[in-house]
Design a protein around this motif. Structure first.
Motif, PDB file in Angstrom:
ATOM      1  N   PHE A 289      13.328   1.038 -18.347  1.00  0.00           N
ATOM      2  CA  PHE A 289      12.492   0.484 -17.284  1.00  0.00           C
ATOM      3  C   PHE A 289      11.215  -0.182 -17.795  1.00  0.00           C
ATOM      4  O   PHE A 289      10.230  -0.272 -17.047  1.00  0.00           O
ATOM      5  N   THR A 290      11.172  -0.628 -19.020  1.00  0.00           N
ATOM      6  CA  THR A 290      10.035  -1.275 -19.693  1.00  0.00           C
ATOM      7  C   THR A 290       9.051  -0.229 -20.201  1.00  0.00           C
ATOM      8  O   THR A 290       8.964   0.876 -19.680  1.00  0.00           O
ATOM      9  N   TYR A 291       8.284  -0.620 -21.205  1.00  0.00           N
ATOM     10  CA  TYR A 291       7.361   0.307 -21.860  1.00  0.00           C
ATOM     11  C   TYR A 291       6.129   0.610 -21.023  1.00  0.00           C
ATOM     12  O   TYR A 291       5.342   1.484 -21.370  1.00  0.00           O
ATOM     13  N   GLU A 292       5.934  -0.111 -19.929  1.00  0.00           N
ATOM     14  CA  GLU A 292       4.826   0.203 -19.026  1.00  0.00           C
ATOM     15  C   GLU A 292       5.196   1.323 -18.056  1.00  0.00           C
ATOM     16  O   GLU A 292       4.339   1.881 -17.373  1.00  0.00           O
ATOM     17  N   PHE A 293       6.481   1.657 -18.002  1.00  0.00           N
ATOM     18  CA  PHE A 293       6.942   2.645 -17.036  1.00  0.00           C
ATOM     19  C   PHE A 293       6.515   4.053 -17.441  1.00  0.00           C
ATOM     20  O   PHE A 293       6.640   4.457 -18.593  1.00  0.00           O
ATOM     21  N   VAL A 294       5.983   4.801 -16.455  1.00  0.00           N
ATOM     22  CA  VAL A 294       5.604   6.207 -16.645  1.00  0.00           C
ATOM     23  C   VAL A 294       6.295   7.015 -15.556  1.00  0.00           C
ATOM     24  O   VAL A 294       6.105   6.736 -14.360  1.00  0.00           O
ATOM     25  N   ARG A 295       7.070   7.995 -15.942  1.00  0.00           N
ATOM     26  CA  ARG A 295       7.865   8.750 -14.973  1.00  0.00           C
ATOM     27  C   ARG A 295       6.999   9.481 -13.947  1.00  0.00           C
ATOM     28  O   ARG A 295       7.424   9.693 -12.802  1.00  0.00           O
ATOM     29  N   SER A 296       5.780   9.825 -14.301  1.00  0.00           N
ATOM     30  CA  SER A 296       4.914  10.582 -13.400  1.00  0.00           C
ATOM     31  C   SER A 296       4.069   9.706 -12.477  1.00  0.00           C
ATOM     32  O   SER A 296       3.254  10.214 -11.699  1.00  0.00           O
ATOM     33  N   ASP A 297       4.251   8.376 -12.552  1.00  0.00           N
ATOM     34  CA  ASP A 297       3.460   7.447 -11.749  1.00  0.00           C
ATOM     35  C   ASP A 297       4.041   7.350 -10.338  1.00  0.00           C
ATOM     36  O   ASP A 297       5.032   6.659 -10.101  1.00  0.00           O
ATOM     37  N   ASP A 298       3.409   8.018  -9.376  1.00  0.00           N
ATOM     38  CA  ASP A 298       3.919   8.042  -8.007  1.00  0.00           C
ATOM     39  C   ASP A 298       3.803   6.692  -7.311  1.00  0.00           C
ATOM     40  O   ASP A 298       4.461   6.458  -6.288  1.00  0.00           O
ATOM     41  N   ASP A 299       2.964   5.806  -7.838  1.00  0.00           N
ATOM     42  CA  ASP A 299       2.785   4.501  -7.215  1.00  0.00           C
ATOM     43  C   ASP A 299       3.860   3.491  -7.635  1.00  0.00           C
ATOM     44  O   ASP A 299       3.959   2.418  -7.040  1.00  0.00           O
ATOM     45  N   ASN A 300       4.632   3.835  -8.645  1.00  0.00           N
ATOM     46  CA  ASN A 300       5.698   2.949  -9.114  1.00  0.00           C
ATOM     47  C   ASN A 300       6.926   3.145  -8.235  1.00  0.00           C
ATOM     48  O   ASN A 300       7.456   4.253  -8.136  1.00  0.00           O
ATOM     49  N   GLN A 301       7.399   2.078  -7.588  1.00  0.00           N
ATOM     50  CA  GLN A 301       8.513   2.212  -6.659  1.00  0.00           C
ATOM     51  C   GLN A 301       9.809   2.634  -7.349  1.00  0.00           C
ATOM     52  O   GLN A 301      10.693   3.206  -6.705  1.00  0.00           O
ATOM     53  N   ILE A 302       9.914   2.408  -8.652  1.00  0.00           N
ATOM     54  CA  ILE A 302      11.092   2.875  -9.388  1.00  0.00           C
ATOM     55  C   ILE A 302      11.172   4.393  -9.321  1.00  0.00           C
ATOM     56  O   ILE A 302      12.253   4.962  -9.144  1.00  0.00           O
ATOM     57  N   ASN A 303      10.024   5.059  -9.436  1.00  0.00           N
ATOM     58  CA  ASN A 303      10.023   6.516  -9.356  1.00  0.00           C
ATOM     59  C   ASN A 303      10.433   7.004  -7.975  1.00  0.00           C
ATOM     60  O   ASN A 303      11.088   8.047  -7.840  1.00  0.00           O
ATOM     61  N   GLY A 304      10.078   6.264  -6.950  1.00  0.00           N
ATOM     62  CA  GLY A 304      10.512   6.618  -5.599  1.00  0.00           C
ATOM     63  C   GLY A 304      12.025   6.549  -5.475  1.00  0.00           C
ATOM     64  O   GLY A 304      12.653   7.430  -4.871  1.00  0.00           O
ATOM     65  N   LEU A 305      12.614   5.506  -6.052  1.00  0.00           N
ATOM     66  CA  LEU A 305      14.075   5.364  -6.034  1.00  0.00           C
ATOM     67  C   LEU A 305      14.735   6.476  -6.833  1.00  0.00           C
ATOM     68  O   LEU A 305      15.747   7.057  -6.402  1.00  0.00           O
ATOM     69  N   LEU A 306      14.176   6.770  -8.009  1.00  0.00           N
ATOM     70  CA  LEU A 306      14.740   7.841  -8.832  1.00  0.00           C
ATOM     71  C   LEU A 306      14.669   9.180  -8.115  1.00  0.00           C
ATOM     72  O   LEU A 306      15.661   9.933  -8.087  1.00  0.00           O
ATOM     73  N   ASP A 307      13.524   9.491  -7.535  1.00  0.00           N
ATOM     74  CA  ASP A 307      13.358  10.773  -6.851  1.00  0.00           C
ATOM     75  C   ASP A 307      14.351  10.916  -5.703  1.00  0.00           C
ATOM     76  O   ASP A 307      14.920  11.986  -5.490  1.00  0.00           O
ATOM     77  N   TYR A 308      14.541   9.837  -4.960  1.00  0.00           N
ATOM     78  CA  TYR A 308      15.474   9.878  -3.837  1.00  0.00           C
ATOM     79  C   TYR A 308      16.903  10.075  -4.340  1.00  0.00           C
ATOM     80  O   TYR A 308      17.648  10.916  -3.816  1.00  0.00           O
TER      81      TYR A 308
END
Length: 294
Positions: free
Chosen positions: A160-179
């Motif tokens: 998900f690119t090197y800027e991606f942080v799994r704990s970042d709740d503001d990143n919509q990718i994490n919302g998709l992953l959590d769901y």
């Protein structure tokens, strides 16, 4: 055979009539054969469900998942009736040997890491993907060196690119992953409860506040299926259509296995519980085996 997933997103009344689930909204009435249902996701707090509907869904082992005001899964149903004696299963669960629990967790982590490498090789080819796969061979009993965390630290930035942080709740990718992970955990928990075991007592996860410790253990090798789907959905927000795609993922055909993710989960959970009971061999999904034999 249950194959249909229903997602409720509007104000409605949910009831049953004859052998049908009836969803009555302000604008229309929808009917679904109960025997076709695998999961009902109530993704709104504005739905009213009758007791009769819940009873009929529980009798057919249809998973009902409830969401909060943010439309995120918050709880689910589990029927009392199981395939085997629940009491004997629970007594047995309390006596699982530490060696078998540690060896099974080792296999689970190996399968997960090997699966992560396969996802990278397919969707984000990188020169050092093999380094992640090589970590699987270093996993010790109980993953005492935490190779799982090392692999995750390498895997997610590459996917998900090197800027991606799994704990970042503001990143919509994490919302998709959590769901997606919540849906996955629900499938695993359903099978554990169906066989007669408690989801609260895991082999590795051990949180007093987590009622799904064992489901969190058994779901690990399947997480990359969700990661892969979220990668394909990147750029989209957690809207109704995206939720439906993540729910449908559980019953998507896997040509390489000749089955669905749900059926693969069913076999893996059953084989894992048999191993812990001392009645079978270590379960195999094929990710780790294929990696070592290639």
């Amino acid at each position: 055979m249950a194959w249909r997933n229903v997602v409720i997103t509007k104000h409605c009344k949910i009831s049953t009539k004859l052998k049908l689930l009836v969803v009555q909204t302000d604008d229309d009435v929808y009917q679904f054969p109960l025997d076709d249902l695998g999961t009902v996701m109530i993704s709104t707090t504005q739905a009213v469900v009758t007791a009769n509907a819940m009873a009929n869904l529980l009798k057919r082992d249809v998973k009902v998942i409830f969401c909060d005001e943010k439309h995120l899964p918050i709880g689910e149903t589990n029927p009392y009736e199981t395939e085997s004696s629940r009491r004997s299963c629970i007594i047995q669960q309390m006596c699982w040997s530490e060696d078998r629990r540690n060896i099974l967790w080792q296999r689970i982590v190996q399968e997960k890491i090997a699966h992560q490498m396969q996802v990278l090789e397919r969707w984000c080819p990188c020169s050092d993907a093999e380094k992640i796969g090589a970590l699987a061979a270093d996993v010790k009993s109980g993953d005492s060196d935490n190779r799982e965390a090392v692999a995750a630290h390498m895997y997610f930035p590459r996917l998900f690119t090197y800027e991606f942080v799994r704990s970042d709740d503001d990143n919509q990718i994490n919302g998709l992953l959590d769901y997606g992970y919540a849906i996955l955990m629900s499938e695993v928990a359903r099978k554990i409860a169906e066989i007669g075991y408690l989801t609260e007592f895991g082999i590795h996860h051990d949180s007093e506040r987590n009622p799904f410790n064992l489901a969190c253990d058994f779901m690990e090798p399947f997480r990359p299926f969700v990661d892969q789907e979220v990668f394909k959905l990147s750029g989209r927000s957690l809207e109704s259509e995206v939720k439906e795609e993540l729910i449908k993922l559980m019953r998507t055909d896997l040509p390489q296995y000749g089955t669905t993710i749900t059926q693969l989960i069913n076999v893996f959970v059953r084989d894992s519980l048999r191993y812990l009971a001392g009645e079978g061999c270590l379960p195999e999904l094929g990710f780790w085996r294929c990696d070592t034999e290639s």
